[in-house]
Scaffold this motif. Structure first.
Motif, PDB file in Angstrom:
ATOM      1  N   SER A  68     -59.802  93.166 -15.818  1.00  0.00           N
ATOM      2  CA  SER A  68     -60.769  92.159 -15.378  1.00  0.00           C
ATOM      3  C   SER A  68     -61.492  91.603 -16.598  1.00  0.00           C
ATOM      4  O   SER A  68     -61.711  92.323 -17.585  1.00  0.00           O
ATOM      5  CB  SER A  68     -61.791  92.800 -14.424  1.00  0.00           C
ATOM      6  OG  SER A  68     -61.113  93.422 -13.347  1.00  0.00           O
ATOM      7  N   LYS A  96     -56.822  83.633  -9.297  1.00  0.00           N
ATOM      8  CA  LYS A  96     -56.692  83.403  -7.851  1.00  0.00           C
ATOM      9  C   LYS A  96     -57.449  82.134  -7.461  1.00  0.00           C
ATOM     10  O   LYS A  96     -58.447  81.762  -8.104  1.00  0.00           O
ATOM     11  CB  LYS A  96     -57.202  84.631  -7.083  1.00  0.00           C
ATOM     12  CG  LYS A  96     -56.313  85.850  -7.312  1.00  0.00           C
ATOM     13  CD  LYS A  96     -56.956  87.140  -6.864  1.00  0.00           C
ATOM     14  CE  LYS A  96     -56.063  88.332  -7.174  1.00  0.00           C
ATOM     15  NZ  LYS A  96     -56.742  89.629  -6.932  1.00  0.00           N
ATOM     16  N   GLN A  99     -61.097  81.743  -7.410  1.00  0.00           N
ATOM     17  CA  GLN A  99     -61.774  81.775  -8.708  1.00  0.00           C
ATOM     18  C   GLN A  99     -61.559  80.486  -9.488  1.00  0.00           C
ATOM     19  O   GLN A  99     -62.399  80.084 -10.268  1.00  0.00           O
ATOM     20  CB  GLN A  99     -61.254  82.959  -9.548  1.00  0.00           C
ATOM     21  CG  GLN A  99     -61.308  84.304  -8.853  1.00  0.00           C
ATOM     22  CD  GLN A  99     -62.721  84.766  -8.538  1.00  0.00           C
ATOM     23  OE1 GLN A  99     -63.648  84.531  -9.322  1.00  0.00           O
ATOM     24  NE2 GLN A  99     -62.908  85.399  -7.392  1.00  0.00           N
ATOM     25  N   ASN A 136     -59.102  85.869  -1.138  1.00  0.00           N
ATOM     26  CA  ASN A 136     -59.726  85.280  -2.330  1.00  0.00           C
ATOM     27  C   ASN A 136     -59.428  83.789  -2.423  1.00  0.00           C
ATOM     28  O   ASN A 136     -58.996  83.279  -3.467  1.00  0.00           O
ATOM     29  CB  ASN A 136     -59.242  85.993  -3.600  1.00  0.00           C
ATOM     30  CG  ASN A 136     -60.348  86.026  -4.653  1.00  0.00           C
ATOM     31  OD1 ASN A 136     -61.054  85.033  -4.790  1.00  0.00           O
ATOM     32  ND2 ASN A 136     -60.505  87.115  -5.372  1.00  0.00           N
ATOM     33  N   GLN A 259     -46.030  96.590  -5.505  1.00  0.00           N
ATOM     34  CA  GLN A 259     -47.365  96.856  -6.022  1.00  0.00           C
ATOM     35  C   GLN A 259     -47.558  98.337  -6.426  1.00  0.00           C
ATOM     36  O   GLN A 259     -48.217  98.614  -7.439  1.00  0.00           O
ATOM     37  CB  GLN A 259     -48.437  96.455  -4.991  1.00  0.00           C
ATOM     38  CG  GLN A 259     -48.525  94.951  -4.790  1.00  0.00           C
ATOM     39  CD  GLN A 259     -49.671  94.538  -3.876  1.00  0.00           C
ATOM     40  OE1 GLN A 259     -50.508  95.345  -3.491  1.00  0.00           O
ATOM     41  NE2 GLN A 259     -49.695  93.258  -3.508  1.00  0.00           N
ATOM     42  N   HIS A 261     -49.320 100.792  -5.062  1.00  0.00           N
ATOM     43  CA  HIS A 261     -50.630 101.440  -4.873  1.00  0.00           C
ATOM     44  C   HIS A 261     -50.353 102.770  -4.169  1.00  0.00           C
ATOM     45  O   HIS A 261     -50.324 102.855  -2.941  1.00  0.00           O
ATOM     46  CB  HIS A 261     -51.568 100.542  -4.063  1.00  0.00           C
ATOM     47  CG  HIS A 261     -52.032  99.344  -4.834  1.00  0.00           C
ATOM     48  ND1 HIS A 261     -52.729  99.442  -6.024  1.00  0.00           N
ATOM     49  CD2 HIS A 261     -51.882  98.015  -4.605  1.00  0.00           C
ATOM     50  CE1 HIS A 261     -53.001  98.233  -6.493  1.00  0.00           C
ATOM     51  NE2 HIS A 261     -52.491  97.342  -5.658  1.00  0.00           N
ATOM     52  N   GLU A 291     -48.564  96.989  -9.745  1.00  0.00           N
ATOM     53  CA  GLU A 291     -49.986  97.349  -9.588  1.00  0.00           C
ATOM     54  C   GLU A 291     -50.159  98.866  -9.439  1.00  0.00           C
ATOM     55  O   GLU A 291     -50.948  99.358  -8.664  1.00  0.00           O
ATOM     56  CB  GLU A 291     -50.580  96.626  -8.367  1.00  0.00           C
ATOM     57  CG  GLU A 291     -50.434  95.123  -8.407  1.00  0.00           C
ATOM     58  CD  GLU A 291     -51.063  94.407  -7.220  1.00  0.00           C
ATOM     59  OE1 GLU A 291     -51.951  94.997  -6.563  1.00  0.00           O
ATOM     60  OE2 GLU A 291     -50.670  93.259  -6.935  1.00  0.00           O
ATOM     61  N   TRP A 333     -52.447  99.035 -12.412  1.00  0.00           N
ATOM     62  CA  TRP A 333     -53.508  98.108 -11.974  1.00  0.00           C
ATOM     63  C   TRP A 333     -54.834  98.516 -12.598  1.00  0.00           C
ATOM     64  O   TRP A 333     -55.760  98.973 -11.957  1.00  0.00           O
ATOM     65  CB  TRP A 333     -53.568  98.030 -10.445  1.00  0.00           C
ATOM     66  CG  TRP A 333     -54.203  96.751  -9.957  1.00  0.00           C
ATOM     67  CD1 TRP A 333     -55.353  96.625  -9.231  1.00  0.00           C
ATOM     68  CD2 TRP A 333     -53.739  95.419 -10.189  1.00  0.00           C
ATOM     69  NE1 TRP A 333     -55.623  95.302  -8.985  1.00  0.00           N
ATOM     70  CE2 TRP A 333     -54.659  94.534  -9.564  1.00  0.00           C
ATOM     71  CE3 TRP A 333     -52.647  94.855 -10.866  1.00  0.00           C
ATOM     72  CZ2 TRP A 333     -54.511  93.138  -9.573  1.00  0.00           C
ATOM     73  CZ3 TRP A 333     -52.501  93.477 -10.891  1.00  0.00           C
ATOM     74  CH2 TRP A 333     -53.418  92.633 -10.258  1.00  0.00           C
TER      75      TRP A 333
END
Ligand code: G3I
Length: 388
Positions: A68, A96, A99, A136, A259, A261, A291, A333
């Motif tokens: 981030s 995204k 944003q 988002n 991803q 997760h 991720e 991630w």
């Protein structure tokens, strides 16, 4: 002419301090000199020969992490760790739609530029995430997309964000999480705003516009819930395979982002995962683990035990995943526990303890999970060159 977006382009010869090994030397993969001919003048920290990126590169795999913009901007320890351990960086949310165009027609990239520019300045690749995602979104998009000109607004968003980074990102997650079996829509398509406004063809539309927006970037479909031995995951794997088959036949998709997760306690059956990865590879697609993190919320607070369980669970997954040579990338991630979504509302541990889901702890020390990833990378079969 924009150089082809492949990993070698963004790992330029780093001529900084002659005493420091160039990224090319450290990665040991003969990464081609950047097509740009760019010379990176300053490296935040030399890549480590035993870092995850260097180990991965020796097997023809690219390792990196999401980050981030706020922690990247403020935390020099994190910057140094990213430069040491990673070959690719992903802005975790800054690209995204919610944003980049909070106000209709006004595009802002300051935060995402900070992440992308930092990566490229330090000789790392940058990967784009979630051009089209049902979450988002800008507040105004809901109504706008349902207007008569909604499709044009959809297309323009894709052209704007991918055009802004044209030729600088090696690949994009063009569509993210478009399959949700429980919505009961034919084909398992998620009943999202995009589906309501544009119908199920919005997915093909997105990839078509994306292909034109940045011909040099590889285009991925990205999703979660593909990893485990459960009825939900099985149905989702089948729906994703059907989606990918159509997109591949149309020449619109280059890879699948899984991803990963992961969550300690979920049922992982190697043969189930191996079969799915084989089916995706048989479509001629690359696979990126996009991720990876390991949710430890089912475990007691004891840190050594948690770390050991997290590492063991990741090893069971990576032993299978990295054995499939179509798996060319591994992105965690986050790199450090200092920057994980799993401490966020609705995902944090019940005991309030911070999650220990990533390779480095909050002081950038390597945890058992780091060692597991390193060991699994070292043991992975060598891929065809990432340049092919
Ligand atoms: O940094 C700002 C802070 O300055 C500000 O005060 C605060 C309040 O507005 O927001 C902070 O940014 C938030 C950011 O997380 C912090 O990391 C964003 O608003 C928030 O939208 C963002 O959430 C991200 C989430 O996706 C939604 O975009 C998470 O970082 C990100 O990890 C998460 O990632 C998703 C993938 O895109 C898709 N797969 C699942 C994954 C986890 O949910």
């Amino acid at each position: 002419m924009t150089p082809p977006a492949t990993f070698e382009r963004v790992a330029p010869d780093i001529i900084s301090d002659p005493r420091r090994p160039s990224r090319r030397a450290v990665l040991g993969t003969g990464l081609a000199t950047a097509a740009w001919g760019r010379t990176v003048r300053k490296v935040e920290a030399a890549p480590e020969p035993d870092g995850l990126a260097a180990r991965a590169a020796r097997r023809g795999i690219v390792y990196g992490a999401a980050v981030s913009s706020e922690p990247l901007r403020t935390n020099r320890m994190l910057q140094a760790a990213l430069a040491r351990e990673c070959a690719v960086i992903v802005p975790s949310f800054e690209t995204k739609w919610g944003q980049t165009e909070q106000t209709r027609g006004t595009h802002t990239y300051a935060r995402s530029d900070l992440v992308v520019d930092w990566a490229i300045r330090n000789g790392l690749a940058a990967r784009g995430h979630a051009v089209i995602w049902y979450r988002n979104l800008p507040a105004w998009a809901g109504d706008a997309l349902k207007e008569a000109g909604g499709a044009a607004i959809f297309d323009e968003h894709i052209r704007q964000v991918m055009g802004h980074y044209k030729g600088r990102l090696v690949e994009w997650d063009v569509v993210n999480e478009a399959i949700e079996i429980s919505d009961g829509v034919p084909g398992g398509v998620r009943h999202s705003l995009f589906y309501e406004a544009l119908g199920p063809d919005y997915i093909t539309r997105a990839f078509t516009v994306a292909r034109e927006a940045d011909p040099s970037a590889r285009l991925f479909y990205n999703d979660y819930g593909l990893e485990y031995d459960s009825p939900y995951d099985e149905q989702k794997r089948n729906a994703v395979l059907r989606l990918l088959t159509g997109l591949r036949r149309a020449g619109l998709v280059d890879g699948l982002g899984i991803q990963c997760h992961l969550k300690v306690g979920n049922r992982l059956t190697p043969e189930v995962l191996r079969r799915f990865l084989g089916e995706v590879a048989a479509l001629g697609l690359r696979i990126a683990l996009t991720e990876l993190d390991v949710n430890d919320s089912r475990l007691a607070a004891d840190v050594p035990l948690r770390d050991a369980s997290v590492a063991e669970h990741a090893k069971r997954f990576l032993d299978v995943a990295l054995d499939q040579t179509a798996v060319m990338e591994l992105v965690t991630w986050g790199l450090s526990d200092i920057d994980t979504w799993l401490n966020g509302k609705g995902f944090a541990r019940g005991d309030g303890q911070p999650s220990r889901c990533l390779p480095l702890d909050t002081t950038m020390q390597r945890k058992p999970l780091w060692h597991t990833i390193a060991m699994c990378l070292d043991a992975a079969p060598i891929r065809q060159s990432v340049f092919e």
